[in-house]
Write an enzyme that holds these catalytic residues in place. Sequence first.
Site, short mmCIF file in Angstrom:
data_model
loop_
_atom_site.label_atom_id
_atom_site.label_comp_id
_atom_site.label_asym_id
_atom_site.label_seq_id
_atom_site.Cartn_x
_atom_site.Cartn_y
_atom_site.Cartn_z
N LYS A 11 28.14 72.15 18.60
CA LYS A 11 27.27 72.05 19.77
C LYS A 11 27.22 73.38 20.56
O LYS A 11 28.08 74.25 20.37
CB LYS A 11 27.73 70.88 20.64
N TYR A 51 18.58 62.24 19.18
CA TYR A 51 19.41 61.29 19.94
C TYR A 51 18.60 60.10 20.45
O TYR A 51 19.01 59.43 21.41
CB TYR A 51 20.09 62.01 21.11
N ASN A 114 31.26 68.10 23.82
CA ASN A 114 32.46 67.74 23.07
C ASN A 114 32.52 68.41 21.68
O ASN A 114 32.96 67.82 20.70
CB ASN A 114 32.60 66.22 22.98
N HIS A 117 29.17 67.25 16.68
CA HIS A 117 28.60 65.94 16.33
C HIS A 117 29.15 65.53 14.97
O HIS A 117 29.45 66.38 14.13
CB HIS A 117 27.08 66.05 16.23
N GLU A 128 20.17 62.25 9.11
CA GLU A 128 20.43 63.46 9.91
C GLU A 128 20.37 64.72 9.05
O GLU A 128 19.81 65.75 9.49
CB GLU A 128 21.79 63.33 10.60
P1 GDP Z 1 29.62 60.41 19.09
O1 GDP Z 1 29.08 59.64 17.91
O2 GDP Z 1 31.12 60.45 19.11
O3 GDP Z 1 29.00 61.79 19.22
O4 GDP Z 1 29.23 59.60 20.42
P2 GDP Z 1 27.89 58.84 20.85
O5 GDP Z 1 26.94 58.67 19.70
O6 GDP Z 1 28.31 57.63 21.61
O7 GDP Z 1 27.23 59.83 21.91
C1 GDP Z 1 26.49 60.96 21.51
C2 GDP Z 1 26.86 62.12 22.38
O8 GDP Z 1 26.43 61.86 23.73
C3 GDP Z 1 28.36 62.39 22.53
O9 GDP Z 1 28.88 63.14 21.46
C4 GDP Z 1 28.41 63.16 23.83
O10 GDP Z 1 27.97 64.51 23.65
C5 GDP Z 1 27.34 62.43 24.65
N1 GDP Z 1 27.88 61.34 25.47
C6 GDP Z 1 28.38 60.14 25.04
N2 GDP Z 1 28.76 59.37 26.07
C7 GDP Z 1 28.48 60.10 27.19
C8 GDP Z 1 28.63 59.83 28.59
O11 GDP Z 1 29.10 58.77 29.01
N3 GDP Z 1 28.23 60.84 29.44
C9 GDP Z 1 27.70 62.01 29.00
N4 GDP Z 1 27.33 62.94 29.89
N5 GDP Z 1 27.54 62.29 27.69
C10 GDP Z 1 27.93 61.35 26.80
#
Ligand code: GDP
Length: 139
Positions: A11, A51, A114, A117, A128
């Site tokens: 990222k 997303y 974080n 991905h 993807e």
């Molecule tokens: P992943 O599969 O571990 O990447 O998690 P998710 O698919 O749930 O979320 C996609 C991405 O959205 C995450 O990797 C974070 O960059 C972001 N994200 C997820 N939850 C949150 C949140 O509660 N707040 C914010 N600001 N970003 C989030």
Amino acid sequence: MAGKLTFTMIKPTAFKNNNSGAILKIIYEAGFIIKAMKLTRLTPAQAGAFYEVHKERPFYASLVEFMSSGPIIAASLEKDNAVEDYRTLIGATNPENAAKGTIRNLYATNLQQNAVHGSDSDENAIVESDYFFSKVEQF
Ligand code: GDP
């Protein structure tokens, strides 16, 4: 049977902080083979489409803005049990909960930024990879 393909992005913040080399080293040392890779920058529309599943979530607009804020490295990775093993390697979504030594534990800035991905299913790994790479770019 678990698939052999997963998809990752380094990222914008992790790329900007020059962590790409260290992250790719961890990926190689865990036994993943790079099937495709590119440095690119997503437009807001491209990040929004990637997303799309999170469209109704309160963090969607902020996530799209972040993911289009600078260059990323996109890569398709091959290994037995790729999706699950890569999720283990990167650690929990929230770096505060990511196990010690995982990529997010080492290189995440915060929950949104974080570091990387990782696909959440075999089906999404293919979707993807195909979103970023044409057939002739996947080896
Ligand atoms: P992943 O599969 O571990 O990447 O998690 P998710 O698919 O749930 O979320 C996609 C991405 O959205 C995450 O990797 C974070 O960059 C972001 N994200 C997820 N939850 C949150 C949140 O509660 N707040 C914010 N600001 N970003 C989030």
